[in-house]
Design an enzyme around this catalytic site. Structure first.
Site, PDB file in Angstrom:
ATOM      1  N   GLY A   1     -28.514 -96.485 -88.106  1.00  0.00           N
ATOM      2  CA  GLY A   1     -27.179 -96.953 -88.427  1.00  0.00           C
ATOM      3  C   GLY A   1     -26.575 -97.891 -87.399  1.00  0.00           C
TER       4      GLY A   1
ATOM      5  CE1 TYR B   1     -16.653 -88.504 -89.024  1.00  0.00           C
ATOM      6  CE2 TYR B   1     -14.753 -89.496 -90.113  1.00  0.00           C
ATOM      7  CZ  TYR B   1     -15.967 -89.631 -89.457  1.00  0.00           C
ATOM      8  OH  TYR B   1     -16.485 -90.884 -89.238  1.00  0.00           O
TER       9      TYR B   1
ATOM     10  CB  THR C   1     -25.164 -90.813 -77.671  1.00  0.00           C
ATOM     11  OG1 THR C   1     -23.830 -91.179 -78.043  1.00  0.00           O
ATOM     12  CG2 THR C   1     -25.244 -90.625 -76.163  1.00  0.00           C
ATOM     13  N   GLY C   2     -26.843 -91.303 -80.382  1.00  0.00           N
ATOM     14  CA  GLY C   2     -26.928 -91.544 -81.819  1.00  0.00           C
ATOM     15  C   GLY C   2     -27.485 -92.928 -82.091  1.00  0.00           C
TER      16      GLY C   2
ATOM     17  CB  SER D   1     -13.578 -92.916 -87.968  1.00  0.00           C
ATOM     18  OG  SER D   1     -13.327 -93.073 -89.355  1.00  0.00           O
TER      19      SER D   1
END
Length: 254
Positions: free
Chosen positions: A17, A155, A12-13, A142
């Site tokens: 990138g 985030y 996904t995504g 992240s």
């Protein structure tokens, strides 16, 4: 690298990138790639680029914040392939910054950054059980999941949630021999932060240079370097690794 030939991989995504770099890397190992992205045109271009180099890839326009679209994506995989070896749940959103946000802005970040991973896992597992031990779920978290930044609370919170999801899912799915891990990138050279913060090219380059100076290795990471970790976690070289959060950040979190 062994164990990727003929495997079915969902990213996904995956149209740009780190997602696209991972799609290319896994396609080179013989995997069939399903590129799901909110930008359907970009997903089609990504799949065509992989096919042009001899790989196998298909595109599916999917907004992962919609459970209906997410469910339809896995229905497509079940119908076309009947199984799923690797689920790289990579889609993410920067979203609103600061603490003065609306409920809609809050939900927007968590729908993409956490809810999609949770429900995507639920939808993926029935297709993955028959593929064990070559079954791997990888989440993109992240370094902000464990090192906060005062300007991006939504985030950071959402990325921290992914880390606990990986641990919980690893315990849940261990008996099924489905591995679950999270990757935690630091600064990576993609368009994502520039688009998120609405920066000009000059502003973005200045921030990149400043960020690089704070990294022990002295530079920003490349999408292909994240893809190398994804490829490892997807392969049979990581059969005894589950429930982990692996950083790829040039030492930023050391």
């Amino acid at each position: 690298m062994t164990g990727m030939k003929d495997q079915i991989v969902l990213i996904t995504g995956g149209a740009a990138g780190m997602g696209l770099a991972s799609a290319k890397a896994l396609a080179e190992e013989g995997a069939t790639i399903i590129i799901a992205d909110r930008n359907g045109e970009a997903a089609e271009h990504a799949a065509a680029a992989i096919s042009a180099t001899g790989g196998i890839a298909v595109a599916q326009q999917t907004d992962v914040s919609s459970l209906g679209q997410l469910r339809a994506l896995f229905d497509f995989i079940e119908k076309e392939f009947g199984r799923l070896n690797v689920f790289f749940s990579n889609a993410g959103l920067g979203g609103a910054n600061g603490f003065d946000v609306t409920e809609e802005q809050f939900d927007q970040v968590f729908d993409v950054n956490l809810k999609s991973h949770f429900f995507g896992t639920n939808f993926a597992v029935p297709l993955m059980r028959a593929c064990a031990p070559q079954a791997s779920i990888i989440y993109t978290s992240s370094i902000r999941g464990f090192r906060a930044h005062e300007g991006t609370p939504l985030y950071c919170m959402s990325k921290a949630g992914i880390l606990m999801l990986a641990r919980s899912a690893a315990r849940w799915l261990g008996p099924d021999r489905i591995r679950v891990n999270a990757i935690c990138p630091g600064g990576v050279e993609t368009a994502f932060p520039q688009e998120w913060l609405g920066l000009t090219d000059e502003q973005f380059q200045a921030i990149q240079q400043k960020s690089a100076s704070a990294v022990p290795l002295g530079r920003i990471g490349q999408p292909e370097e994240v893809a190398a970790l994804v490829k490892f976690l997807a392969s049979d070289q990581s059969l005894y690794i589950t429930g982990t959060a692996m950083t790829v950040d040039g030492g930023s979190s050391a």
